[in-house]
Design a protein around this motif. Structure first.
Motif, PDB file in Angstrom:
ATOM      1  N   VAL A  75      12.202   4.313   2.836  1.00 44.79           N
ATOM      2  CA  VAL A  75      13.608   4.587   3.127  1.00 44.79           C
ATOM      3  C   VAL A  75      13.857   4.589   4.635  1.00 44.79           C
ATOM      4  CG1 VAL A  75      15.421   6.330   2.968  1.00 44.79           C
ATOM      5  CG2 VAL A  75      13.989   5.846   0.977  1.00 44.79           C
ATOM      6  N   VAL A  76      12.986   5.279   5.370  1.00 41.84           N
ATOM      7  CA  VAL A  76      13.166   5.354   6.828  1.00 41.84           C
ATOM      8  C   VAL A  76      12.995   3.989   7.471  1.00 41.84           C
ATOM      9  CG1 VAL A  76      12.193   6.313   8.950  1.00 41.84           C
ATOM     10  CG2 VAL A  76      12.514   7.783   6.951  1.00 41.84           C
ATOM     11  N   ALA A  77      11.957   3.249   7.063  1.00 41.84           N
ATOM     12  CA  ALA A  77      11.711   1.932   7.668  1.00 41.84           C
ATOM     13  C   ALA A  77      12.866   0.979   7.400  1.00 41.84           C
ATOM     14  CB  ALA A  77      10.406   1.349   7.124  1.00 41.84           C
ATOM     15  N   ASP A  78      13.350   0.939   6.161  1.00 47.06           N
ATOM     16  CA  ASP A  78      14.467   0.050   5.838  1.00 47.06           C
ATOM     17  C   ASP A  78      15.738   0.472   6.569  1.00 47.06           C
ATOM     18  OD1 ASP A  78      12.798  -1.364   4.230  1.00 47.06           O
ATOM     19  OD2 ASP A  78      13.549  -0.545   2.331  1.00 47.06           O
ATOM     20  N   LEU A 103       0.831  -1.203   0.000  1.00 39.36           N
ATOM     21  CA  LEU A 103       0.000   0.000   0.000  1.00 39.36           C
ATOM     22  C   LEU A 103       0.865   1.252   0.000  1.00 39.36           C
ATOM     23  CD1 LEU A 103      -2.731   1.397   0.178  1.00 39.36           C
ATOM     24  CD2 LEU A 103      -2.681   1.064   2.661  1.00 39.36           C
ATOM     25  N   ALA A 104       1.913   1.255   0.820  1.00 39.50           N
ATOM     26  CA  ALA A 104       2.815   2.404   0.865  1.00 39.50           C
ATOM     27  C   ALA A 104       3.537   2.588  -0.467  1.00 39.50           C
ATOM     28  CB  ALA A 104       3.833   2.227   2.000  1.00 39.50           C
ATOM     29  N   GLN A 105       3.938   1.491  -1.082  1.00 38.43           N
ATOM     30  CA  GLN A 105       4.615   1.586  -2.378  1.00 38.43           C
ATOM     31  C   GLN A 105       3.665   2.081  -3.453  1.00 38.43           C
ATOM     32  OE1 GLN A 105       6.755  -1.937  -3.518  1.00 38.43           O
ATOM     33  NE2 GLN A 105       6.822  -1.366  -5.675  1.00 38.43           N
ATOM     34  N   ALA A 106       2.427   1.583  -3.446  1.00 35.21           N
ATOM     35  CA  ALA A 106       1.457   2.018  -4.448  1.00 35.21           C
ATOM     36  C   ALA A 106       1.108   3.500  -4.298  1.00 35.21           C
ATOM     37  CB  ALA A 106       0.187   1.171  -4.348  1.00 35.21           C
ATOM     38  N   MET A 107       1.148   4.025  -3.064  1.00 38.26           N
ATOM     39  CA  MET A 107       0.860   5.434  -2.833  1.00 38.26           C
ATOM     40  C   MET A 107       2.106   6.309  -2.933  1.00 38.26           C
ATOM     41  SD  MET A 107      -2.337   5.377  -2.492  1.00 38.26           S
ATOM     42  CE  MET A 107      -2.531   7.105  -2.091  1.00 38.26           C
ATOM     43  N   LEU A 108       3.226   5.684  -3.348  1.00 36.63           N
ATOM     44  CA  LEU A 108       4.496   6.415  -3.543  1.00 36.63           C
ATOM     45  C   LEU A 108       5.001   7.047  -2.253  1.00 36.63           C
ATOM     46  CD1 LEU A 108       3.848   8.124  -7.007  1.00 36.63           C
ATOM     47  CD2 LEU A 108       4.885   5.895  -6.521  1.00 36.63           C
ATOM     48  N   PHE A 109       4.855   6.327  -1.118  1.00 32.32           N
ATOM     49  CA  PHE A 109       5.429   6.780   0.145  1.00 32.32           C
ATOM     50  C   PHE A 109       6.896   6.369   0.192  1.00 32.32           C
ATOM     51  CE2 PHE A 109       1.152   6.686   2.652  1.00 32.32           C
ATOM     52  CZ  PHE A 109       0.703   7.738   1.874  1.00 32.32           C
ATOM     53  N   VAL A 110       7.700   7.036  -0.624  1.00 31.88           N
ATOM     54  CA  VAL A 110       9.103   6.647  -0.743  1.00 31.88           C
ATOM     55  C   VAL A 110       9.857   6.906   0.549  1.00 31.88           C
ATOM     56  CG1 VAL A 110      11.231   7.033  -2.042  1.00 31.88           C
ATOM     57  CG2 VAL A 110       9.028   7.106  -3.222  1.00 31.88           C
ATOM     58  N   LYS A 111       9.572   8.036   1.192  1.00 32.17           N
ATOM     59  CA  LYS A 111      10.281   8.382   2.427  1.00 32.17           C
ATOM     60  C   LYS A 111      10.015   7.342   3.514  1.00 32.17           C
ATOM     61  CE  LYS A 111      10.411  12.688   3.500  1.00 32.17           C
ATOM     62  NZ  LYS A 111      10.062  14.050   3.982  1.00 32.17           N
ATOM     63  N   LEU A 112       8.785   6.839   3.587  1.00 34.66           N
ATOM     64  CA  LEU A 112       8.455   5.821   4.585  1.00 34.66           C
ATOM     65  C   LEU A 112       9.284   4.564   4.362  1.00 34.66           C
ATOM     66  CD1 LEU A 112       6.780   4.564   6.849  1.00 34.66           C
ATOM     67  CD2 LEU A 112       4.997   4.053   5.158  1.00 34.66           C
ATOM     68  N   VAL A 133       7.701  -3.853  11.221  1.00 37.27           N
ATOM     69  CA  VAL A 133       6.246  -4.024  11.250  1.00 37.27           C
ATOM     70  C   VAL A 133       5.590  -2.864  11.993  1.00 37.27           C
ATOM     71  CG1 VAL A 133       4.381  -5.487  12.116  1.00 37.27           C
ATOM     72  CG2 VAL A 133       6.391  -6.527  11.050  1.00 37.27           C
ATOM     73  N   VAL A 134       6.170  -2.460  13.119  1.00 39.60           N
ATOM     74  CA  VAL A 134       5.586  -1.368  13.915  1.00 39.60           C
ATOM     75  C   VAL A 134       5.598  -0.059  13.138  1.00 39.60           C
ATOM     76  CG1 VAL A 134       5.958   0.059  15.969  1.00 39.60           C
ATOM     77  CG2 VAL A 134       6.063  -2.421  16.151  1.00 39.60           C
ATOM     78  N   ILE A 135       6.682   0.215  12.410  1.00 45.15           N
ATOM     79  CA  ILE A 135       6.779   1.462  11.651  1.00 45.15           C
ATOM     80  C   ILE A 135       5.693   1.519  10.584  1.00 45.15           C
ATOM     81  CG2 ILE A 135       8.196   2.700   9.965  1.00 45.15           C
ATOM     82  CD1 ILE A 135      10.647   1.868  11.585  1.00 45.15           C
ATOM     83  N   TYR A 136       5.517   0.444   9.831  1.00 45.53           N
ATOM     84  CA  TYR A 136       4.508   0.458   8.766  1.00 45.53           C
ATOM     85  C   TYR A 136       3.097   0.526   9.329  1.00 45.53           C
ATOM     86  CZ  TYR A 136       7.507  -0.181   4.700  1.00 45.53           C
ATOM     87  OH  TYR A 136       8.410   0.006   3.690  1.00 45.53           O
ATOM     88  N   TYR A 137       2.808  -0.283  10.328  1.00 42.05           N
ATOM     89  CA  TYR A 137       1.461  -0.260  10.889  1.00 42.05           C
ATOM     90  C   TYR A 137       1.173   1.083  11.549  1.00 42.05           C
ATOM     91  CZ  TYR A 137      -0.237  -4.996  10.132  1.00 42.05           C
ATOM     92  OH  TYR A 137      -0.715  -6.139   9.552  1.00 42.05           O
ATOM     93  N   GLY A 138       2.135   1.606  12.312  1.00 39.42           N
ATOM     94  CA  GLY A 138       1.920   2.875  12.995  1.00 39.42           C
ATOM     95  C   GLY A 138       1.710   4.030  12.028  1.00 39.42           C
TER      96      GLY A 138
END
Length: 412
Positions: free
Chosen positions: A101-104, A90-99, A142-147
Protein backbone atom coordinates in the motif's frame (compact mmCIF):
# COMPACT_ATOMS: atom_id res chain seq x y z
CA UNK A 1 -0.24 0.85 -23.94
CA UNK A 2 3.28 -0.57 -24.22
CA UNK A 3 3.71 -0.41 -20.43
CA UNK A 4 0.35 -2.11 -19.86
CA UNK A 5 1.26 -4.93 -22.23
CA UNK A 6 4.67 -5.66 -20.75
CA UNK A 7 4.09 -5.09 -17.06
CA UNK A 8 0.76 -6.91 -16.83
CA UNK A 9 1.98 -10.01 -18.65
CA UNK A 10 5.04 -10.42 -16.41
CA UNK A 11 3.23 -9.53 -13.18
CA UNK A 12 0.38 -11.96 -13.84
CA UNK A 13 2.81 -14.72 -14.78
CA UNK A 14 5.02 -14.55 -11.70
CA UNK A 15 2.65 -13.29 -9.01
CA UNK A 16 -0.01 -15.88 -9.69
CA UNK A 17 2.43 -18.74 -9.51
CA UNK A 18 4.43 -17.65 -6.48
CA UNK A 19 1.54 -16.75 -4.17
CA UNK A 20 1.09 -20.33 -2.98
CA UNK A 21 2.53 -21.05 0.43
CA UNK A 22 3.61 -24.49 -0.75
CA UNK A 23 6.14 -22.84 -3.05
CA UNK A 24 7.92 -21.03 -0.20
CA UNK A 25 10.04 -24.11 0.44
CA UNK A 26 11.88 -23.58 -2.85
CA UNK A 27 11.81 -19.83 -3.03
CA UNK A 28 15.48 -19.60 -3.97
CA UNK A 29 14.74 -21.58 -7.11
CA UNK A 30 11.79 -19.34 -7.84
CA UNK A 31 13.94 -16.21 -7.46
CA UNK A 32 16.46 -17.69 -9.87
CA UNK A 33 13.67 -18.48 -12.32
CA UNK A 34 12.34 -14.95 -12.02
CA UNK A 35 15.76 -13.49 -12.73
CA UNK A 36 15.08 -14.30 -16.37
CA UNK A 37 12.21 -11.80 -16.29
CA UNK A 38 14.48 -8.78 -16.62
CA UNK A 39 16.35 -10.14 -19.64
CA UNK A 40 13.14 -11.34 -21.29
CA UNK A 41 11.38 -8.03 -20.62
CA UNK A 42 14.36 -6.12 -22.02
CA UNK A 43 14.16 -8.08 -25.27
CA UNK A 44 10.38 -7.75 -25.51
CA UNK A 45 10.56 -4.02 -24.63
CA UNK A 46 13.09 -3.36 -27.37
CA UNK A 47 11.06 -5.33 -29.93
CA UNK A 48 7.75 -3.63 -29.08
CA UNK A 49 9.34 -0.19 -28.90
CA UNK A 50 10.63 -0.69 -32.42
CA UNK A 51 7.18 -1.88 -33.48
CA UNK A 52 5.52 1.20 -31.98
CA UNK A 53 8.01 3.54 -33.64
CA UNK A 54 8.32 2.01 -37.10
CA UNK A 55 5.24 -0.11 -37.84
CA UNK A 56 2.41 1.88 -36.25
CA UNK A 57 1.14 5.37 -36.96
CA UNK A 58 2.60 8.22 -34.93
CA UNK A 59 1.29 11.66 -33.94
CA UNK A 60 2.04 14.50 -36.31
CA UNK A 61 5.29 16.41 -35.55
CA UNK A 62 3.34 19.59 -34.88
CA UNK A 63 1.43 17.78 -32.11
CA UNK A 64 4.49 16.44 -30.33
CA UNK A 65 8.17 15.96 -31.14
CA UNK A 66 8.91 13.80 -28.09
CA UNK A 67 6.95 10.66 -28.97
CA UNK A 68 10.12 8.62 -29.60
CA UNK A 69 11.51 9.63 -26.20
CA UNK A 70 8.28 8.60 -24.49
CA UNK A 71 8.29 5.14 -26.08
CA UNK A 72 11.89 4.37 -25.10
CA UNK A 73 11.55 5.72 -21.55
CA UNK A 74 8.39 3.64 -21.05
CA UNK A 75 10.19 0.51 -22.25
CA UNK A 76 13.18 1.21 -19.98
CA UNK A 77 10.97 1.75 -16.93
CA UNK A 78 9.16 -1.52 -17.57
CA UNK A 79 12.52 -3.32 -17.44
CA UNK A 80 13.39 -1.48 -14.21
CA UNK A 81 10.10 -2.39 -12.54
CA UNK A 82 10.38 -5.98 -13.75
CA UNK A 83 13.74 -6.26 -11.98
CA UNK A 84 11.90 -5.55 -8.71
CA UNK A 85 9.16 -8.14 -9.31
CA UNK A 86 10.90 -10.90 -7.28
CA UNK A 87 10.75 -8.67 -4.22
CA UNK A 88 7.18 -7.63 -4.95
CA UNK A 89 6.19 -11.29 -5.07
CA UNK A 90 8.14 -12.08 -1.91
CA UNK A 91 6.37 -9.26 -0.08
CA UNK A 92 3.00 -10.46 -1.34
CA UNK A 93 3.71 -14.06 -0.36
CA UNK A 94 4.69 -12.91 3.16
CA UNK A 95 1.48 -10.83 3.38
CA UNK A 96 3.32 -7.49 3.67
CA UNK A 97 0.15 -5.63 2.79
CA UNK A 98 1.23 -2.34 4.35
CA UNK A 99 4.43 -2.33 2.27
CA UNK A 100 2.46 -2.74 -0.95
CA UNK A 101 0.00 0.00 0.00
CA UNK A 102 2.75 2.45 0.95
CA UNK A 103 4.91 1.67 -2.09
CA UNK A 104 2.02 2.02 -4.53
CA UNK A 105 0.79 5.21 -2.84
CA UNK A 106 4.22 6.88 -2.83
CA UNK A 107 4.86 5.84 -6.45
CA UNK A 108 1.46 7.02 -7.69
CA UNK A 109 1.42 10.30 -5.77
CA UNK A 110 4.97 11.21 -6.79
CA UNK A 111 4.23 10.44 -10.44
CA UNK A 112 1.01 12.44 -10.54
CA UNK A 113 2.37 15.40 -8.55
CA UNK A 114 5.57 15.63 -10.58
CA UNK A 115 3.74 15.35 -13.90
CA UNK A 116 1.24 18.04 -12.92
CA UNK A 117 4.00 20.39 -11.74
CA UNK A 118 6.14 19.93 -14.86
CA UNK A 119 3.17 20.29 -17.22
CA UNK A 120 2.17 23.52 -15.45
CA UNK A 121 5.71 24.84 -15.95
CA UNK A 122 6.25 23.48 -19.46
CA UNK A 123 2.83 22.92 -21.10
CA UNK A 124 4.35 22.30 -24.53
CA UNK A 125 6.46 19.38 -23.27
CA UNK A 126 3.80 17.02 -21.89
CA UNK A 127 5.55 13.83 -23.03
CA UNK A 128 8.82 14.97 -21.47
CA UNK A 129 6.96 15.61 -18.20
CA UNK A 130 5.44 12.13 -18.46
CA UNK A 131 8.87 10.58 -18.92
CA UNK A 132 10.37 12.36 -15.91
CA UNK A 133 7.40 11.52 -13.67
CA UNK A 134 7.37 7.91 -14.80
CA UNK A 135 11.11 7.47 -14.26
CA UNK A 136 11.06 9.01 -10.78
CA UNK A 137 8.04 6.98 -9.63
CA UNK A 138 9.47 3.70 -10.97
CA UNK A 139 12.82 4.36 -9.28
CA UNK A 140 11.08 5.10 -5.97
CA UNK A 141 9.06 1.91 -6.21
CA UNK A 142 12.21 -0.17 -6.73
CA UNK A 143 14.08 1.61 -3.92
CA UNK A 144 11.21 1.12 -1.45
CA UNK A 145 10.97 -2.63 -2.08
CA UNK A 146 14.70 -3.27 -2.11
CA UNK A 147 15.33 -1.08 0.93
CA UNK A 148 12.53 -2.58 3.03
CA UNK A 149 13.28 -6.22 2.26
CA UNK A 150 17.04 -5.77 2.68
CA UNK A 151 16.30 -4.28 6.10
CA UNK A 152 14.20 -7.35 6.96
CA UNK A 153 16.96 -9.70 5.75
CA UNK A 154 19.58 -8.01 7.94
CA UNK A 155 17.26 -7.78 10.94
CA UNK A 156 17.78 -10.25 13.82
CA UNK A 157 14.05 -11.07 13.64
CA UNK A 158 14.14 -11.95 9.96
CA UNK A 159 10.98 -13.88 9.03
CA UNK A 160 11.69 -14.18 5.31
CA UNK A 161 12.48 -17.48 3.58
CA UNK A 162 15.79 -15.93 2.48
CA UNK A 163 18.56 -15.43 5.01
CA UNK A 164 21.02 -13.19 3.16
CA UNK A 165 20.95 -10.38 0.64
CA UNK A 166 22.63 -12.58 -1.97
CA UNK A 167 19.59 -14.89 -1.98
CA UNK A 168 17.40 -12.04 -3.26
CA UNK A 169 19.10 -12.27 -6.63
CA UNK A 170 19.80 -15.11 -9.05
CA UNK A 171 22.21 -17.77 -7.88
CA UNK A 172 23.07 -21.36 -8.66
CA UNK A 173 22.84 -24.01 -5.94
CA UNK A 174 25.47 -26.77 -6.25
CA UNK A 175 23.94 -30.13 -7.07
CA UNK A 176 20.63 -28.65 -8.25
CA UNK A 177 19.48 -27.88 -11.81
CA UNK A 178 19.58 -24.26 -12.94
CA UNK A 179 15.82 -24.27 -13.60
CA UNK A 180 13.27 -26.61 -12.06
CA UNK A 181 11.27 -28.28 -14.83
CA UNK A 182 7.99 -28.31 -12.89
CA UNK A 183 8.29 -24.64 -11.95
CA UNK A 184 9.22 -23.76 -15.51
CA UNK A 185 6.26 -25.70 -16.98
CA UNK A 186 3.73 -24.13 -14.61
CA UNK A 187 5.23 -20.68 -15.12
CA UNK A 188 4.98 -21.10 -18.89
CA UNK A 189 1.31 -22.06 -18.54
CA UNK A 190 0.62 -18.95 -16.49
CA UNK A 191 2.64 -16.83 -18.92
CA UNK A 192 0.45 -17.91 -21.82
CA UNK A 193 -2.62 -17.32 -19.69
CA UNK A 194 -1.39 -13.85 -18.72
CA UNK A 195 -0.67 -12.99 -22.34
CA UNK A 196 -4.15 -14.07 -23.46
CA UNK A 197 -5.79 -12.24 -20.55
CA UNK A 198 -3.89 -9.08 -21.43
CA UNK A 199 -4.97 -9.31 -25.05
CA UNK A 200 -8.58 -9.85 -24.02
CA UNK A 201 -8.56 -7.09 -21.40
CA UNK A 202 -6.73 -4.41 -23.40
CA UNK A 203 -7.40 -5.79 -26.87
CA UNK A 204 -9.51 -2.88 -28.04
CA UNK A 205 -6.56 -0.51 -27.60
CA UNK A 206 -4.33 -2.68 -29.75
CA UNK A 207 -7.03 -2.89 -32.42
CA UNK A 208 -7.48 0.88 -32.36
CA UNK A 209 -3.77 1.44 -32.85
CA UNK A 210 -3.09 -1.31 -35.37
CA UNK A 211 -6.13 -0.93 -37.64
CA UNK A 212 -6.94 2.80 -37.21
CA UNK A 213 -10.53 2.06 -36.24
CA UNK A 214 -10.66 5.44 -34.48
CA UNK A 215 -8.65 8.57 -35.18
CA UNK A 216 -6.42 10.08 -32.49
CA UNK A 217 -9.07 12.53 -31.26
CA UNK A 218 -11.62 9.74 -30.88
CA UNK A 219 -9.04 7.56 -29.18
CA UNK A 220 -8.30 10.39 -26.78
CA UNK A 221 -11.98 10.77 -25.92
CA UNK A 222 -12.31 7.02 -25.44
CA UNK A 223 -9.25 6.96 -23.16
CA UNK A 224 -10.56 9.83 -21.04
CA UNK A 225 -13.82 8.04 -20.37
CA UNK A 226 -12.19 4.62 -19.92
CA UNK A 227 -9.62 6.01 -17.47
CA UNK A 228 -12.33 7.82 -15.52
CA UNK A 229 -14.31 4.61 -15.10
CA UNK A 230 -11.20 2.54 -14.44
CA UNK A 231 -10.64 4.47 -11.20
CA UNK A 232 -13.22 2.21 -9.56
CA UNK A 233 -11.59 -0.91 -10.93
CA UNK A 234 -8.09 0.27 -10.05
CA UNK A 235 -8.69 1.47 -6.50
CA UNK A 236 -11.54 -0.80 -5.41
CA UNK A 237 -11.81 -3.98 -7.45
CA UNK A 238 -8.12 -4.65 -8.14
CA UNK A 239 -7.05 -4.72 -4.44
CA UNK A 240 -10.02 -6.99 -3.69
CA UNK A 241 -8.98 -9.37 -6.48
CA UNK A 242 -5.32 -9.45 -5.46
CA UNK A 243 -6.05 -10.13 -1.80
CA UNK A 244 -8.77 -12.64 -2.69
CA UNK A 245 -6.28 -14.59 -4.79
CA UNK A 246 -3.75 -14.60 -1.95
CA UNK A 247 -6.45 -15.87 0.43
CA UNK A 248 -7.74 -18.57 -1.91
CA UNK A 249 -4.25 -19.75 -2.84
CA UNK A 250 -3.48 -20.28 0.85
CA UNK A 251 -6.78 -21.86 1.92
CA UNK A 252 -7.71 -24.18 -0.96
CA UNK A 253 -5.85 -27.06 -2.53
CA UNK A 254 -5.85 -27.78 -6.22
CA UNK A 255 -8.09 -30.72 -7.04
CA UNK A 256 -9.78 -30.77 -3.60
CA UNK A 257 -13.48 -30.09 -2.83
CA UNK A 258 -14.52 -26.52 -2.01
CA UNK A 259 -14.17 -25.97 1.74
CA UNK A 260 -16.83 -24.26 3.83
CA UNK A 261 -14.59 -21.28 4.61
CA UNK A 262 -13.46 -20.72 1.03
CA UNK A 263 -16.99 -21.22 -0.29
CA UNK A 264 -18.40 -18.67 2.13
CA UNK A 265 -15.74 -16.09 1.28
CA UNK A 266 -16.34 -16.60 -2.45
CA UNK A 267 -20.11 -16.24 -1.95
CA UNK A 268 -19.74 -13.04 0.09
CA UNK A 269 -17.21 -11.54 -2.32
CA UNK A 270 -19.45 -12.22 -5.31
CA UNK A 271 -22.42 -10.73 -3.45
CA UNK A 272 -20.54 -7.56 -2.42
CA UNK A 273 -18.90 -7.02 -5.79
CA UNK A 274 -22.20 -7.58 -7.64
CA UNK A 275 -24.03 -5.05 -5.47
CA UNK A 276 -21.27 -2.47 -5.96
CA UNK A 277 -21.41 -3.04 -9.71
CA UNK A 278 -25.20 -2.62 -9.75
CA UNK A 279 -24.84 0.65 -7.85
CA UNK A 280 -22.35 1.84 -10.47
CA UNK A 281 -24.77 0.93 -13.28
CA UNK A 282 -27.76 2.57 -11.57
CA UNK A 283 -26.18 5.89 -10.72
CA UNK A 284 -23.71 5.92 -13.62
CA UNK A 285 -26.50 5.75 -16.19
CA UNK A 286 -28.39 8.65 -14.60
CA UNK A 287 -25.50 10.94 -13.74
CA UNK A 288 -23.04 10.35 -16.60
CA UNK A 289 -23.81 13.72 -18.18
CA UNK A 290 -23.35 15.56 -14.87
CA UNK A 291 -20.09 13.78 -14.06
CA UNK A 292 -18.56 14.54 -17.45
CA UNK A 293 -19.78 18.14 -17.23
CA UNK A 294 -18.01 18.57 -13.90
CA UNK A 295 -14.91 16.70 -15.07
CA UNK A 296 -14.29 18.20 -18.51
CA UNK A 297 -16.90 20.86 -19.17
CA UNK A 298 -19.04 21.21 -22.26
CA UNK A 299 -16.26 19.81 -24.48
CA UNK A 300 -16.83 16.28 -23.17
CA UNK A 301 -20.62 16.35 -22.97
CA UNK A 302 -21.02 17.60 -26.54
CA UNK A 303 -19.78 14.38 -28.15
CA UNK A 304 -20.39 10.67 -27.65
CA UNK A 305 -18.68 10.67 -24.24
CA UNK A 306 -21.96 10.34 -22.33
CA UNK A 307 -22.88 7.16 -24.22
CA UNK A 308 -19.36 5.84 -23.72
CA UNK A 309 -19.53 6.44 -19.97
CA UNK A 310 -22.92 4.74 -19.64
CA UNK A 311 -21.67 1.69 -21.50
CA UNK A 312 -18.52 1.63 -19.38
CA UNK A 313 -20.62 1.48 -16.19
CA UNK A 314 -22.21 -1.75 -17.40
CA UNK A 315 -18.78 -3.06 -18.31
CA UNK A 316 -17.50 -2.35 -14.77
CA UNK A 317 -20.17 -4.66 -13.33
CA UNK A 318 -19.08 -7.54 -15.56
CA UNK A 319 -15.41 -6.76 -14.95
CA UNK A 320 -15.87 -6.97 -11.17
CA UNK A 321 -17.72 -10.29 -11.23
CA UNK A 322 -15.24 -11.82 -13.67
CA UNK A 323 -12.28 -10.71 -11.55
CA UNK A 324 -13.47 -12.52 -8.42
CA UNK A 325 -14.50 -15.66 -10.33
CA UNK A 326 -11.15 -15.86 -12.10
CA UNK A 327 -9.30 -15.42 -8.80
CA UNK A 328 -10.91 -18.54 -7.40
CA UNK A 329 -10.70 -20.44 -10.69
CA UNK A 330 -6.94 -19.89 -11.07
CA UNK A 331 -6.33 -20.71 -7.40
CA UNK A 332 -7.83 -24.21 -7.73
CA UNK A 333 -6.90 -25.15 -11.30
CA UNK A 334 -4.30 -27.83 -11.91
CA UNK A 335 -1.72 -27.42 -14.66
CA UNK A 336 -3.64 -29.49 -17.23
CA UNK A 337 -6.78 -27.47 -16.44
CA UNK A 338 -4.83 -24.24 -16.91
CA UNK A 339 -3.66 -25.43 -20.32
CA UNK A 340 -7.25 -26.30 -21.23
CA UNK A 341 -8.39 -22.88 -20.10
CA UNK A 342 -5.71 -21.28 -22.27
CA UNK A 343 -7.08 -23.10 -25.30
CA UNK A 344 -10.55 -21.79 -24.51
CA UNK A 345 -9.15 -18.27 -24.23
CA UNK A 346 -7.81 -18.54 -27.78
CA UNK A 347 -11.40 -19.14 -28.91
CA UNK A 348 -12.56 -16.22 -26.76
CA UNK A 349 -9.96 -14.02 -28.43
CA UNK A 350 -11.40 -14.89 -31.85
CA UNK A 351 -14.92 -14.10 -30.60
CA UNK A 352 -13.65 -10.80 -29.20
CA UNK A 353 -12.01 -9.73 -32.45
CA UNK A 354 -15.10 -10.62 -34.50
CA UNK A 355 -17.48 -8.84 -32.10
CA UNK A 356 -15.20 -5.79 -32.06
CA UNK A 357 -15.30 -5.51 -35.84
CA UNK A 358 -19.09 -5.90 -35.96
CA UNK A 359 -19.97 -3.59 -33.09
CA UNK A 360 -17.47 -0.90 -34.10
CA UNK A 361 -18.99 -0.65 -37.56
CA UNK A 362 -22.48 -0.42 -36.06
CA UNK A 363 -21.92 1.78 -32.98
CA UNK A 364 -18.53 3.47 -33.35
CA UNK A 365 -16.56 3.90 -30.12
CA UNK A 366 -19.35 2.39 -28.03
CA UNK A 367 -18.87 -0.80 -30.05
CA UNK A 368 -15.51 -1.37 -28.36
CA UNK A 369 -17.21 -1.37 -24.96
CA UNK A 370 -19.97 -3.68 -26.16
CA UNK A 371 -17.31 -6.07 -27.49
CA UNK A 372 -15.61 -5.94 -24.09
CA UNK A 373 -18.94 -6.78 -22.45
CA UNK A 374 -19.31 -9.81 -24.73
CA UNK A 375 -15.73 -10.80 -23.85
CA UNK A 376 -16.41 -10.55 -20.11
CA UNK A 377 -19.67 -12.48 -20.38
CA UNK A 378 -17.93 -15.36 -22.15
CA UNK A 379 -15.13 -15.41 -19.56
CA UNK A 380 -17.67 -15.35 -16.72
CA UNK A 381 -19.49 -18.25 -18.35
CA UNK A 382 -16.31 -20.33 -18.63
CA UNK A 383 -15.32 -19.70 -15.01
CA UNK A 384 -18.89 -20.22 -13.81
CA UNK A 385 -19.06 -23.63 -15.49
CA UNK A 386 -15.71 -24.61 -13.96
CA UNK A 387 -16.58 -23.53 -10.40
CA UNK A 388 -20.07 -25.05 -10.65
CA UNK A 389 -18.50 -28.40 -11.51
CA UNK A 390 -16.26 -28.49 -8.43
CA UNK A 391 -17.29 -30.84 -5.60
CA UNK A 392 -18.37 -29.23 -2.32
CA UNK A 393 -17.53 -30.34 1.17
CA UNK A 394 -20.58 -31.48 3.18
CA UNK A 395 -20.18 -28.45 5.48
CA UNK A 396 -20.88 -26.03 2.60
CA UNK A 397 -24.47 -24.92 3.23
CA UNK A 398 -24.84 -22.24 0.53
CA UNK A 399 -23.50 -22.76 -3.03
CA UNK A 400 -20.80 -20.08 -3.55
CA UNK A 401 -22.08 -19.05 -6.98
CA UNK A 402 -25.38 -17.90 -5.50
CA UNK A 403 -23.49 -14.77 -4.49
CA UNK A 404 -23.91 -13.46 -8.04
CA UNK A 405 -27.69 -13.47 -7.59
CA UNK A 406 -29.07 -10.23 -6.10
CA UNK A 407 -30.61 -10.99 -2.70
CA UNK A 408 -34.09 -9.81 -3.71
CA UNK A 409 -34.39 -12.36 -6.53
CA UNK A 410 -35.62 -15.95 -6.02
CA UNK A 411 -33.04 -18.71 -6.11
CA UNK A 412 -32.15 -20.13 -9.52
Amino acid sequence: MLKLYLSNVFQITYRVYCSHSSQMQSFSGILHLMSWASSVSAAVSAALAGLWLHALSQPAPEVTSEYRLGVWVTAAMVVLETAAQPLVILAQAMLFVKLKVVADMVSLCSRVALKAWLIALYPSHAIWAYCVGHAVSSARLVVIYYGTLLWHVRSPDNCLPVKSASELGPRLVPGQPALDRDQLALTWSFFKQGLLKQLLTEGERYLMTAFHLLDFSEQGLYDVVANLVSLAARFLFQPVEENAYVYFSRTVERGKPVSAAAGRVLHDLLRAISLLGLIAVTFGWSYSHLLLRLYGGALLTAGPAVSLLRAQCAYVLLLAVNGVLECYTFAVMRQEQINGYNRKMVLLSVIFVISTGIFTRLFGGVGFILANCVNMLTRIYVCYRFVAGLPLEPAVSVPPLLGIRPPWLPRW
